[in-house]
Design a protein around this motif. Structure first.
Motif, short mmCIF file in Angstrom:
data_model
loop_
_atom_site.label_atom_id
_atom_site.label_comp_id
_atom_site.label_asym_id
_atom_site.label_seq_id
_atom_site.Cartn_x
_atom_site.Cartn_y
_atom_site.Cartn_z
N THR A 419 45.88 42.19 -23.23
CA THR A 419 45.53 41.31 -24.35
C THR A 419 44.68 41.77 -25.88
O THR A 419 44.53 41.33 -26.64
CB THR A 419 45.20 39.77 -23.97
N ALA A 420 44.17 43.17 -25.59
CA ALA A 420 43.83 43.93 -26.15
C ALA A 420 42.24 43.22 -26.70
O ALA A 420 41.74 43.28 -27.65
CB ALA A 420 44.44 44.27 -27.71
N SER A 421 41.90 42.59 -25.65
CA SER A 421 40.42 41.71 -25.52
C SER A 421 39.20 42.56 -24.86
O SER A 421 38.17 42.17 -24.83
CB SER A 421 40.46 40.45 -24.80
N ALA A 422 39.51 43.53 -24.28
CA ALA A 422 38.64 44.29 -23.65
C ALA A 422 37.23 44.79 -24.40
O ALA A 422 36.15 44.53 -24.02
CB ALA A 422 39.08 45.78 -22.91
N ASP A 423 37.71 45.46 -25.48
CA ASP A 423 36.39 45.80 -26.60
C ASP A 423 35.54 44.73 -27.03
O ASP A 423 34.37 44.90 -26.94
CB ASP A 423 37.08 46.47 -27.67
N VAL A 424 36.14 43.37 -27.42
CA VAL A 424 35.43 42.30 -27.70
C VAL A 424 34.72 41.86 -26.70
O VAL A 424 33.62 41.51 -26.61
CB VAL A 424 36.26 41.25 -28.34
N VAL A 425 35.34 41.56 -25.58
CA VAL A 425 34.64 40.86 -24.28
C VAL A 425 33.93 41.65 -23.68
O VAL A 425 32.44 41.31 -23.52
CB VAL A 425 35.55 40.36 -23.41
N LEU A 426 34.13 42.87 -23.21
CA LEU A 426 33.28 43.71 -22.45
C LEU A 426 32.33 44.39 -23.37
O LEU A 426 31.21 44.81 -22.73
CB LEU A 426 34.09 44.86 -21.66
N GLY A 427 32.65 44.69 -24.48
CA GLY A 427 31.75 45.46 -25.64
C GLY A 427 30.59 44.44 -25.55
O GLY A 427 29.45 44.98 -26.03
N SER A 428 30.64 43.32 -25.51
CA SER A 428 29.55 42.19 -25.87
C SER A 428 28.75 42.01 -24.72
O SER A 428 27.70 41.47 -24.70
CB SER A 428 29.87 40.98 -26.20
N LEU A 429 29.31 42.64 -23.50
CA LEU A 429 28.46 42.29 -22.10
C LEU A 429 27.80 43.73 -21.57
O LEU A 429 27.03 43.43 -20.79
CB LEU A 429 29.41 41.77 -21.19
N LYS A 430 28.57 44.80 -21.93
CA LYS A 430 27.97 45.99 -21.55
C LYS A 430 27.64 46.88 -22.54
O LYS A 430 28.45 47.39 -23.31
CB LYS A 430 29.37 46.62 -20.47
#
Length: 459
Positions: A419-430
């Motif tokens: 869903t091309a969400s990894a950068d937004v979601v994981l970028g804010s957590l890691k």
């Protein structure tokens, strides 16, 4: 060169030899034993032994490709889990700083999946020439092996991106294969599953759901169509599985992973003598005073709504000193020789959420909400509002899938990427997250042995 699928008259040795051979097929040196015998395909019984033996291999080793790897290591990658011991090669998955020398990538994942692929193709080739069974009798076996190849490639392309597409057991050609575009591999996977649909019967081959039937192929097809954006087809296949009458959601969450589960579509029988599921063995603390090896992250725990039965039933808490560790507790058995829980690969809840997402993507919001509410009702939660927008509905599907399938088969990791969400979601957590972390690196050992195999471009 002779086929490296060496055959033996002893059915108990079939699987052992096959899996030794398939490790060799990814190596530079030719297999040591090139003896060819016809006897594996001399009877229906020995053919069946070679098929069943593949499922046995899948569940025999802890935290390998089809037995815990995705739940554990992809769970770390997706910020579902924390490794409490700090083991270096495990920690690389959590920090998304995987080295291409990581032995877990090579042995537990890459070689394991290619072993399954090689084994399945070897059986398919043997079935082409045997006269021991009729054409009609061959078809269910072929359907099972096509399904195994399909699911193996599904995980390989979603974890590594472009990978070599192996369609024969010819050692000389396989050792020089380049990476194949993901789109072409998806074409092969779809073709295999459509053919498996034709070959597999509606009835399971045994009294349990430990070998694929027709609806196992349909369930995976529904997932493939969703991942490739073919939403009408995804909905259609999900409809077929849900409407088959063979499955229903378990009302009790503790029944979902049992051999008798009405929700299970395909399970693997636990062949390891000391434990049931790899997840149970890995996640449940080894004693009443032991710290869990893995704990749920704070971001995941905060994602549960108040009153969600899944948090109550599918997580456990252990307090060590002044620290509380909450860990996955979907499987209740850590160890033991009695087989009371099976490794559940595909289950009905996913088909409801596939259909919900497909409906939402095509604008059928009302039907999408109905399917999400089926899952929420089982979890003890209130129904969603009826007036959600498309974006709100898709967000609700994502949330429901995150909670329903936490620490299970890497669903969260794969969904964030597709869903091309990894950068937004994981970028804010890691803090260390980079876009290139979405793909695991191809093991350097394989690149060294094959001069035509190149690393993921962004690694």
């Amino acid at each position: 060169m002779k086929s490296i699928f060496t055959l033996t008259k002893y059915s108990t040795l079939i699987v052992i030899f096959l899996l030794c051979s398939c490790e060799k097929f990814l190596e530079i040196d030719a297999p040591v034993d090139e003896t060819v015998s016809e006897t594996v395909f001399d009877s229906k019984k020995t053919i069946e032994s070679s098929v069943v033996g593949l499922y046995s291999q899948m569940s025999s080793s802890n935290n390998y490709a089809m037995n815990g790897f995705l739940s554990v290591y992809s769970g770390l990658s997706a910020d579902e889990l924390r490794n409490t011991s700090g083991t270096a090669n495990v920690e690389q998955f959590r920090t998304n700083e995987l080295m291409n020398s990581n032995a877990l990538l090579l042995n537990n994942l890459w070689r394991a999946y290619y072993a399954y692929i090689y084994h399945s193709k070897a059986v398919l080739e043997g079935l082409q020439t045997t006269k021991a069974v009729t054409e009609e009798e061959k078809q269910p076996f072929m359907g099972e092996m096509l399904f195994v190849r399909a699911i193996s490639y599904f995980y390989l392309v979603n974890l590594f991106g472009d990978v070599p597409l192996i369609l024969s057991t010819d050692y000389e050609s396989n050792r020089r294969l380049k990476r194949t575009e993901t789109a072409k591999i998806y074409q092969q996977v779809t073709s295999d599953l459509l053919l498996a649909e034709k070959y597999l019967p509606a009835d399971y081959p045994s009294s349990e759901k430990i070998r694929p039937n027709l609806f196992v192929a349909k369930a995976l097809l529904a997932r493939i169509y969703l991942f490739t954006g073919q939403y009408d087809k995804a909905k259609s296949k999900a409809d077929e599985v849900i409407g088959s009458g063979l499955y229903e959601l378990e009302k009790q969450l503790d029944f979902v992973f049992l051999p008798t589960s009405k929700e299970a579509i395909w399970q693997l029988y636990p062949t390891n003598t000391s434990y049931n599921s790899s997840e149970g063995f890995t996640f449940i603390p080894s004693s009443t005073t032991a710290r869990p090896a893995y704990m749920l992250t704070e971001s995941l725990l905060q994602a549960f709504e108040n009153g969600d039965k899944r948090k109550e039933n599918w997580s456990g808490t252990r307090k060590i000193g002044n620290i509380s560790y909450t860990y996955p507790f979907k499987y209740k058995v850590r160890s033991g020789t009695d087989k009371t829980e099976y490794n559940t690969v595909l289950r009905l809840a996913e088909l409801y959420l596939i259909r919900a997402e497909a409906n939402a993507q095509t604008g059928n919001i009302h039907e999408a909400i109905k399917d999400v509410n089926v899952i929420r009702t089982r979890a003890g939660l209130e129904n969603l509002a009826e007036n959600l927008s498309k974006e709100e509905c898709l967000s609700a599907v994502t949330q429901e899938k995150r909670i329903e399938f936490f620490a299970e088969w890497g669903h969260r990791w794969l969904d964030l990427k597709r869903t091309a969400s990894a950068d937004v979601v994981l970028g804010s957590l890691k803090d260390s997250w980079q876009s290139s972390d979405a793909l695991y690196p191809i093991p350097q050992t394989e690149i060294t042995k094959n001069p035509f195999l190149i690393q993921n471009p962004n690694y």
